[in-house]
Write a protein that holds these residues in place. Structure first.
Motif, PDB file in Angstrom:
ATOM      1  N   PHE A   7      -4.335  -2.679   7.539  1.00  0.00           N
ATOM      2  CA  PHE A   7      -3.514  -3.717   7.645  1.00  0.00           C
ATOM      3  C   PHE A   7      -3.201  -4.476   6.346  1.00  0.00           C
ATOM      4  O   PHE A   7      -1.741  -4.877   6.414  1.00  0.00           O
ATOM      5  N   ASN A   8      -4.097  -4.685   5.484  1.00  0.00           N
ATOM      6  CA  ASN A   8      -3.622  -5.373   4.209  1.00  0.00           C
ATOM      7  C   ASN A   8      -2.688  -4.432   3.482  1.00  0.00           C
ATOM      8  O   ASN A   8      -1.578  -4.996   2.582  1.00  0.00           O
ATOM      9  N   VAL A   9      -2.503  -3.249   3.517  1.00  0.00           N
ATOM     10  CA  VAL A   9      -1.979  -2.212   2.865  1.00  0.00           C
ATOM     11  C   VAL A   9      -0.638  -2.285   3.577  1.00  0.00           C
ATOM     12  O   VAL A   9       0.551  -2.399   2.854  1.00  0.00           O
ATOM     13  N   VAL A  10      -0.326  -2.122   4.799  1.00  0.00           N
ATOM     14  CA  VAL A  10       0.978  -2.531   5.504  1.00  0.00           C
ATOM     15  C   VAL A  10       1.702  -3.674   5.143  1.00  0.00           C
ATOM     16  O   VAL A  10       2.729  -3.603   4.836  1.00  0.00           O
ATOM     17  N   VAL A  11       0.968  -4.877   4.972  1.00  0.00           N
ATOM     18  CA  VAL A  11       1.938  -6.061   4.741  1.00  0.00           C
ATOM     19  C   VAL A  11       2.081  -5.993   3.134  1.00  0.00           C
ATOM     20  O   VAL A  11       3.077  -6.531   3.089  1.00  0.00           O
ATOM     21  N   GLN A  12       0.997  -5.377   2.238  1.00  0.00           N
ATOM     22  CA  GLN A  12       1.584  -5.447   0.967  1.00  0.00           C
ATOM     23  C   GLN A  12       2.741  -4.541   0.801  1.00  0.00           C
ATOM     24  O   GLN A  12       3.725  -4.822   0.211  1.00  0.00           O
ATOM     25  N   LEU A  13       2.962  -3.419   1.335  1.00  0.00           N
ATOM     26  CA  LEU A  13       4.023  -2.623   1.333  1.00  0.00           C
ATOM     27  C   LEU A  13       5.414  -3.323   1.941  1.00  0.00           C
ATOM     28  O   LEU A  13       6.413  -3.327   1.368  1.00  0.00           O
ATOM     29  N   ALA A  14       5.275  -3.884   2.984  1.00  0.00           N
ATOM     30  CA  ALA A  14       6.468  -4.339   3.483  1.00  0.00           C
ATOM     31  C   ALA A  14       6.776  -5.867   2.814  1.00  0.00           C
ATOM     32  O   ALA A  14       7.989  -6.157   2.634  1.00  0.00           O
TER      33      ALA A  14
END
Length: 394
Positions: free
Chosen positions: A210-217
């Motif tokens: 989830f933290n990777v998802v938010v960072q990419l976004a």
């Protein structure tokens, strides 16, 4: 800024050996024709001007008459290089890494820097009309005009460009291959992580933390927020046009259809972009503004979370009809935290006026708590998610 047609250049991942061989043969033939043509022009120029000289009668300090002969053939006016124009002699073009409708993307080196070279070849002479070539060149100039002024950590760095030069060469296994004179190219920083689309496909089965998802976004949102602050509407926001550097930072690329936002929305119409990511007002041919990028971002956010493609089972015509008339949107999985799902829903609202500005999207994403190590399923709901289909890709 001058308007151009709504065509755009894609660089699909097609790299077949037969196409390489055909391209090499085409380029060799075109290069030979170009060299022969240049020789003929040079020969004609010299013959026409060898006798075209003038004698100037002047008087020196001693009162003697001096004859000074000048030849018009030596009067060469050097073309002034534009601020965004590269020096072709400093560019080494290597192997192709992607191919598209109008050209290829190559690895390269420019003045010691690792670069990607987007080369646009609009066909052999005679295969396109002068008006078609003029339109394509106008589109190219538009892309350069937009891109070369941008400077942001989440926008691919523009190095330079050149239009219509015969000085370009590709370094192949069989030696250098010259390029025809109608080739144009854009040189940008090389990003080793490739397209965000490819990264998501690699993670289709296991998904992203989830933290990777938010960072990419966040990277994508910050880049778009910057573009909008510069009055630039990208108009083709999709994961294929987002690149990753070696630290997995997202950078926006491909400004082939980007435009300066019109003060009057009625001045921006027409279906521009990629189906599946296009806002309803764009699909419908209605006037639009920067909020069409916000809609596309919402689709990209869903794609980053799900590591899947929107509407995989629908045809292009079915997507167009359903998005415009039935308010179709990708299905948000039950496991998606409400904080992220809310961003998606607000971004892809049918009404552009109800969509947030990208600056607000950045703030909403920054406020999401990712400290619990993922949180793909809210803690107050039963664990174990069957949201995603069992078979997902190769």
């Amino acid at each position: 800024m001058e308007k151009s047609s709504d065509g755009f250049v894609r660089a699909d991942q097609i790299d077949l050996k037969s196409l390489d061989e055909q391209l090499e043969r085409h380029l060799n033939r075109a290069w030979t024709m170009e060299k022969n043509k240049k020789k003929e022009e040079d020969s004609t120029f010299i013959n026409n001007n060898s006798n075209n000289s003038s004698s100037i009668l002047s008087t020196n300090n001693n009162g003697l008459n001096l004859i000074t002969t000048t030849t018009t053939a030596t009067k060469i006016v050097k073309k002034e290089r534009k601020e965004w124009e590269i020096d072709p002699s400093k560019l080494t073009i290597k192997s192709a890494i992607a191919r598209g409708t109008f050209g290829t993307v190559h690895r390269g080196i420019y003045d010691g820097l690792d670069v990607a070279v987007k080369m646009l070849d609009w066909g052999e002479e005679g295969h396109r009309t002068e008006s078609e070539i003029a339109t394509l060149r106008a589109d190219f100039t538009q892309e350069v005009a937009v891109w070369h002024k941008l400077e942001h950590p989440n926008v691919t760095k523009f190095i330079g460009a050149t239009m219509g030069t015969s000085e370009l060469q590709i370094q192949s296994d069989n030696g250098p291959i010259g390029m025809p004179s109608n080739v144009c190219c854009v040189v940008v920083e090389y990003l080793p992580g490739g397209a965000l689309k490819g990264y998501l496909i690699k993670n289709r089965r296991r998904k992203l933390a989830f933290n990777v998802v938010v960072q990419l976004a966040l990277d994508l949102a910050r880049g778009l927020s910057y573009l909008h602050s510069q009055k630039i509407v990208h108009r083709d926001v999709k994961t294929e046009n987002m690149l990753l550097d070696k630290t997995r930072t997202v950078k926006i690329a491909d400004f082939g259809v980007a435009r300066v936002e019109a003060s009057n929305p009625n001045d921006m119409t027409g279906e521009t972009g990629t189906l599946g990511y296009m806002a309803p007002e764009v699909l419908n041919g209605s006037p639009y503004n920067r909020k069409c990028d916000v809609y596309s971002f919402g689709i990209c956010l869903w794609e980053i979370y799900c590591c899947d493609m929107p509407y995989p089972d629908l045809s292009f015509s079915e997507v167009t009809t359903a998005v415009v008339r039935q308010n179709l949107r990708p299905e948000i999985p039950r496991c998606c935290p409400s904080s992220l799902a809310n961003v998606m829903k607000r971004c892809w609202d049918a009404s552009p006026d109800k969509r947030p500005e990208m600056e607000e999207v950045v703030s909403m994403l920054e406020a999401i708590d990712t400290s619990k190590g993922g949180g793909m399923i809210p803690v107050d709901q039963p664990q174990g998610c069957l949201c995603f289909r069992k078979y997902r890709g190769p």
